[in-house]
Design a protein around this motif. Sequence first.
Motif, PDB file in Angstrom:
ATOM      1  N   ASP A 147       0.822  -1.222   0.000  1.00  0.00           N
ATOM      2  CA  ASP A 147       0.000   0.000   0.000  1.00  0.00           C
ATOM      3  C   ASP A 147       0.851   1.265   0.000  1.00  0.00           C
ATOM      4  N   GLN A 202      -6.383  -3.911  -6.025  1.00  0.00           N
ATOM      5  CA  GLN A 202      -5.566  -2.799  -5.545  1.00  0.00           C
ATOM      6  C   GLN A 202      -4.335  -2.588  -6.424  1.00  0.00           C
ATOM      7  N   ARG A 244      -6.180  -6.096   8.219  1.00  0.00           N
ATOM      8  CA  ARG A 244      -6.672  -5.362   7.066  1.00  0.00           C
ATOM      9  C   ARG A 244      -8.195  -5.313   7.050  1.00  0.00           C
TER      10      ARG A 244
END
Length: 497
Positions: free
Chosen positions: A34, A234, A151
């Motif tokens: 991320d 993602q 998460r």
Amino acid sequence: MFKGSHKPAFSNDASLQVENHGTAQYPFRLNFYDKPPLYDVTIEDLEICALDRLRILAEIESSAARNRSWEETKSFTMAQCSKYLPLNANSARTDLHSERRKDHLGHFVLRLAFCRSEDLRRRFIKAESTLFRIRFETDDGQERRQFLSSREFRWTAVDNAEKEKYKAELKANYQGFRNEDDKERAFAQENYYKVRWTRVPDLVEKRKVFLKGGWAYVPSRDQSSIAYQEFEDQLGNALQMTAKALPRLDEDNRLLPILNNLSQGFVAGVSSDWVAPSSEGNEDQVRAEMVDELAQKHFPLCMRNLHQNLKKDHHLKHFERLTYGLFLKVLGLSVEEAIIFWRKSFVGSHVKDDKFNKEYKYNIRHSYGLEGRRANYPAKSCQQLLMAESSSYGCPYRNFSPENLQSALLSAYSSQGLTSSDLPEIMQTVSARHYHVACTRVFETTHAKSGVKRGEGVGAGESVTHPNQYATKSMEMEKQRKDSMDVKAEMEMEVDL
């Protein structure tokens, strides 16, 4: 982020270590990447991290092109990871921070390299998702659960009332139980999670989940599919954003050549770090008169094509001579034998002795590091041949038309066991642009009598990534076979005596 100094990029920062041997910055072996790396790193280490990770992704893509089973793919990939990109659990007594920092940096550098086209993005996502899945399946069970808990996957736990309401539908997905009591016990112990059905397309496609009102009821045993899909989504979004930001790097002449080289790695394959063996003290040195026979038995199609053109025309153009000459040099042809070989090969052409001595002899000695800069020039790798400007000395699997390629393969290797029935699979990999895989499949087919099995490649599942790698391995196998036959003959003579 990037510096040109030679300061080590992966020093052990004790302030980041925690008691469970993990790190504060990288608490888990699994990573969704991320956050980008926000630290200084040298150009040299940046390239090393990216290239080592690319070796893993190239092996994954090679496994897919070769139709390996999931267990085979996982086995080969884990072997490559232990060699180039180890990533241990928190319980391991290793420098986890350096391992995970290298993994983190390599991923983001490859994002820059593979975000620039739709095809590269698609291939990168597929390979990275496979790597994540392999790591997920091989992760420590407790650490995997902690990672999932850390998460927000936007799933809703199904309570007992709702579970009981749809009991019949949920139990319908239970297969392989000997009786109803076993199925009932398994259902009672199972937890379920609700997610939108679009987040688990693989489970929907396989009819492994119950659908109701746009929701998919996912059993805990298939919870990993949610994580896999989330990782892909993602990463896909991140690559799109990276592609928009990439033009800002256009003025950085240090980074762009590295990124271009990395993006070409998928085309040529970098799953091997093959290094030419030293020829010093080698009793089996290649001599000029041996080259023709070696070409018929051991050369890959690219070098065999150059050899045949040399025999036919008694001449090769400059870059063709350079490519073939360096290949023969690394194969073990000394500079003295090289001069003899090229002089004989030019007999019948317009190149007379005087011109040969003045021009060609100098170039031969130059390629051996005996003239000019006296540099020890290496032979061209598959990646360099694939990117060659001229098709005359490049990779035939890329440059030949399908018809010409099939004819060339049968002409070159039919005596070694290649038949027309082998061509469809080879051509399929060519059409998918897995050229090194096609060459590897030819090696496996033509060396089947020497004991090479499908999927073994040139050893330990490695694909062909260098013409000399192909030829050297082929020659080694023939020598081993002859040595084995000699030992057997000696044993039989002893028995007769």
